[in-house]
Design a protein around this motif. Structure first.
Motif, mmCIF file in Angstrom:
data_model
loop_
_atom_site.group_PDB
_atom_site.id
_atom_site.type_symbol
_atom_site.label_atom_id
_atom_site.label_comp_id
_atom_site.label_asym_id
_atom_site.label_seq_id
_atom_site.Cartn_x
_atom_site.Cartn_y
_atom_site.Cartn_z
ATOM 1 N N SER A 85 46.956 48.507 44.892
ATOM 2 C CA SER A 85 47.074 49.656 43.997
ATOM 3 C C SER A 85 48.522 50.011 43.706
ATOM 4 N N LEU A 86 48.800 50.278 42.430
ATOM 5 C CA LEU A 86 50.120 50.756 42.031
ATOM 6 C C LEU A 86 50.206 52.279 42.095
ATOM 7 N N ALA A 87 49.136 52.919 42.602
ATOM 8 C CA ALA A 87 49.161 54.372 42.778
ATOM 9 C C ALA A 87 49.928 54.753 44.037
ATOM 10 N N ALA A 88 50.217 53.758 44.870
ATOM 11 C CA ALA A 88 50.973 53.994 46.096
ATOM 12 C C ALA A 88 52.150 53.027 46.144
ATOM 13 N N GLU A 89 53.050 53.239 47.107
ATOM 14 C CA GLU A 89 54.196 52.353 47.253
ATOM 15 C C GLU A 89 53.744 50.929 47.548
ATOM 16 N N LEU A 90 54.363 49.972 46.902
ATOM 17 C CA LEU A 90 53.989 48.576 47.047
ATOM 18 C C LEU A 90 54.284 48.100 48.468
ATOM 19 N N ASP A 91 53.246 47.645 49.156
ATOM 20 C CA ASP A 91 53.386 47.168 50.538
ATOM 21 C C ASP A 91 53.406 45.643 50.513
ATOM 22 N N LEU A 92 54.599 45.062 50.460
ATOM 23 C CA LEU A 92 54.732 43.611 50.348
ATOM 24 C C LEU A 92 54.259 42.904 51.615
ATOM 25 N N GLY A 93 54.447 43.540 52.765
ATOM 26 C CA GLY A 93 53.991 42.947 54.015
ATOM 27 C C GLY A 93 52.486 42.796 54.043
ATOM 28 N N ARG A 94 51.776 43.770 53.490
ATOM 29 C CA ARG A 94 50.310 43.683 53.449
ATOM 30 C C ARG A 94 49.867 42.583 52.489
ATOM 31 N N ILE A 95 50.574 42.432 51.381
ATOM 32 C CA ILE A 95 50.257 41.345 50.460
ATOM 33 C C ILE A 95 50.400 40.004 51.173
ATOM 34 N N GLU A 96 51.487 39.831 51.926
ATOM 35 C CA GLU A 96 51.715 38.576 52.648
ATOM 36 C C GLU A 96 50.638 38.337 53.698
ATOM 37 N N ARG A 97 50.163 39.400 54.315
ATOM 38 C CA ARG A 97 49.101 39.285 55.316
ATOM 39 C C ARG A 97 47.807 38.784 54.664
ATOM 40 N N PHE A 98 47.427 39.402 53.552
ATOM 41 C CA PHE A 98 46.211 38.979 52.853
ATOM 42 C C PHE A 98 46.357 37.551 52.321
ATOM 43 N N ALA A 117 56.266 41.601 43.743
ATOM 44 C CA ALA A 117 55.033 40.983 44.239
ATOM 45 C C ALA A 117 55.105 39.468 44.125
ATOM 46 N N GLU A 118 55.672 38.981 43.049
ATOM 47 C CA GLU A 118 55.803 37.532 42.850
ATOM 48 C C GLU A 118 56.716 36.912 43.907
ATOM 49 N N ALA A 119 57.770 37.632 44.287
ATOM 50 C CA ALA A 119 58.683 37.127 45.315
ATOM 51 C C ALA A 119 57.994 37.038 46.669
ATOM 52 N N ALA A 120 57.011 37.918 46.903
ATOM 53 C CA ALA A 120 56.267 37.903 48.161
ATOM 54 C C ALA A 120 55.100 36.921 48.123
ATOM 55 N N ALA A 121 54.855 36.331 46.955
ATOM 56 C CA ALA A 121 53.706 35.436 46.794
ATOM 57 C C ALA A 121 54.104 34.179 46.034
ATOM 58 N N PRO A 122 54.989 33.349 46.610
ATOM 59 C CA PRO A 122 55.417 32.131 45.905
ATOM 60 C C PRO A 122 54.247 31.202 45.609
ATOM 61 N N GLY A 123 54.217 30.728 44.357
ATOM 62 C CA GLY A 123 53.146 29.816 43.964
ATOM 63 C C GLY A 123 51.827 30.482 43.640
ATOM 64 N N SER A 134 34.325 34.342 43.406
ATOM 65 C CA SER A 134 35.547 35.075 43.727
ATOM 66 C C SER A 134 35.214 36.198 44.693
ATOM 67 N N VAL A 135 36.193 36.577 45.489
ATOM 68 C CA VAL A 135 36.021 37.700 46.403
ATOM 69 C C VAL A 135 37.161 38.676 46.184
ATOM 70 N N LEU A 136 36.837 39.971 46.203
ATOM 71 C CA LEU A 136 37.837 41.027 46.095
ATOM 72 C C LEU A 136 38.231 41.486 47.488
ATOM 73 N N LEU A 137 39.522 41.426 47.792
ATOM 74 C CA LEU A 137 40.044 41.857 49.085
ATOM 75 C C LEU A 137 41.087 42.944 48.874
ATOM 76 N N GLY A 138 41.191 43.853 49.818
ATOM 77 C CA GLY A 138 42.201 44.907 49.700
ATOM 78 C C GLY A 138 41.836 46.085 50.573
ATOM 79 N N GLN A 139 42.792 46.984 50.766
ATOM 80 C CA GLN A 139 42.535 48.144 51.596
ATOM 81 C C GLN A 139 41.786 49.215 50.813
ATOM 82 N N SER A 140 41.306 50.238 51.502
ATOM 83 C CA SER A 140 40.607 51.345 50.853
ATOM 84 C C SER A 140 41.530 52.001 49.837
ATOM 85 N N GLY A 141 41.007 52.297 48.673
ATOM 86 C CA GLY A 141 41.800 52.932 47.638
ATOM 87 C C GLY A 141 42.510 51.958 46.717
ATOM 88 N N ALA A 142 42.296 50.646 46.934
ATOM 89 C CA ALA A 142 42.975 49.648 46.099
ATOM 90 C C ALA A 142 42.338 49.519 44.717
#
Length: 375
Positions: free
Chosen positions: A133-146, A180-186, A212-220
């Motif tokens: 979600s762009l309604a909150a601060e971008l959590d790049l670490g969480r993106i890398e985890r997923f 987000a792209e820098a945290a997700a090469p390729g 396809s599967v949708l993944l993400g935290q609550s509120g995403a």
């Protein structure tokens, strides 16, 4: 009797049935058994779509026969199951699951319980859509985890920045996309808005004719995004908190939903905790930039701490690699090693030996620095 025909007119084709799954089911043909794709899991029971003439119908099936102590063999949404509707019907179920067909992919995380167990979130997935979600601060670490979970599964990850309509400034949106792209090469990164429809058509084209599967935290915004992709309000939606963009679990089960243009979508509950589970190759792909730089280090066993000739540290110094990314890499690698150690006694013993050696070396270096006794 069920036919193994896999033509485009086959009723299960719309749910992902193909020649390879038909081959896997061949040994069960002629036994009054049906293939079915699990669309929802209940406690001790599943709902699955099975062929019914030229169409499909949804049946319930008991899972007692396939229930084992191995969490990796627990039926989950997206699985293809061998279902017996002739023998095993009860007051609560139309039949019974006899076995599961081999999985092609599986999204696996560490269980949120204190025990060292795996939990499968979805099976036989082609695309893992990581909703942020762009309604909150971008959590790049969480993106890398997923991303680590997605790459490890064998599915193709895709990062989708939801609620893009909340970002009024195009320059800011462009910056967030680049971060987000820098945290997700390729990995492809898209900004979408379920409110305005921006980006939905592009996303729909990517996911067409696949699982396809949708993944993400609550509120995403996963359920809102699912409704936008489905073209109707199928999943319940709740408002998120204004102060942090978080929300409650709108989706409480993992539901497999048929998309109008072809393919299926698995919506999942919001994940507050996303533990890494044996994701070494997934981490290597998520941090492919660091892995590539590490190959240029002077020492093969470089830990990227303070070693001379470290290509990773040099990249950080010249601004080519964010220090945050290296810290995230170390954190997830440590977590993965801890999880492996909990389930592998030999590895745990080796790690304890390494740690003792490192502590002894560290203590020795401190003594030398302080001018203390040397041995």
């Amino acid at each position: 009797m069920f036919s193994l025909d896999i033509s485009s007119a086959h009723p299960l084709t719309a749910y992902g049935w193909d020649e390879a799954f038909a081959d896997s089911f061949a040994t069960h043909a002629g036994q009054d058994l049906l293939p079915g794709r699990i669309v929802r899991v209940h406690r001790g029971r599943v709902d699955a779509v099975v062929p019914d003439g030229d169409d499909v119908r949804t049946v319930s099936a008991d899972t007692a026969l396939v229930a084992t102590g191995d969490p990796m063999r627990v039926p989950c949404t997206g699985d293809w199951a061998v279902i017996d509707l002739e023998n095993g019907a009860t007051d609560d179920a139309d039949g019974v699951v006899r076995s599961l067909l081999p999985r092609r992919t599986a999204i696996v995380r560490s269980s949120s319980s204190k025990r060292s167990e795996a939990q499968i979130l979805a099976a036989n997935v082609n695309h893992a859509v990581i909703a942020v979600s762009l309604a909150a601060e971008l959590d790049l670490g969480r993106i890398e985890r997923f991303l680590s979970l997605a790459w490890e599964s064998g599915a193709e990850p895709l990062v989708v920045l939801t609620k893009a309509d909340l970002v009024d400034n195009p320059a800011v949106l462009s910056y967030l996309l680049s971060e987000a792209e820098a945290a997700a090469p390729g990995v492809q990164v898209l900004a979408v808005s379920s409110e305005t429809g921006d980006g939905i058509e592009v996303l729909s084209a990517i996911l067409a004719d696949s699982t396809s599967v949708l993944l993400g935290q609550s509120g995403a915004g996963k359920s809102t995004l699912a409704n936008a992709l489905l073209g109707e309000s199928v999943q319940d939606v709740q408002a998120t908190r204004d102060q942090d963009g978080k929300g409650r679990h709108t989706t409480t089960t993992r539901d497999l939903l048929r998309l109008p243009w072809g393919g299926v979508l698995i919506d999942t509950p919001g994940l507050r905790g996303v533990g890494i589970w044996d994701a070494e190759s997934g981490l290597a792909q998520t941090f492919s930039d660091i892995e590539s730089l590490a190959g240029e280090c002077r020492f093969l066993d470089c830990a990227h701490l303070s070693e001379p000739g470290c290509a990773v540290l040099e990249a950080i110094e010249r601004g080519a690699l964010p220090e945050r990314r290296l810290e995230s890499y170390r954190k997830l690698m440590r977590e993965n090693q801890w999880m492996l150690a909990k389930t592998d006694a030999r590895l745990h013993s080796e790690m304890r030996k390494d740690w003792k050696q490192m502590r002894a070396t560290h203590h020795h270096m401190l003594e030398r620095k302080r001018g203390g006794p040397q041995r």
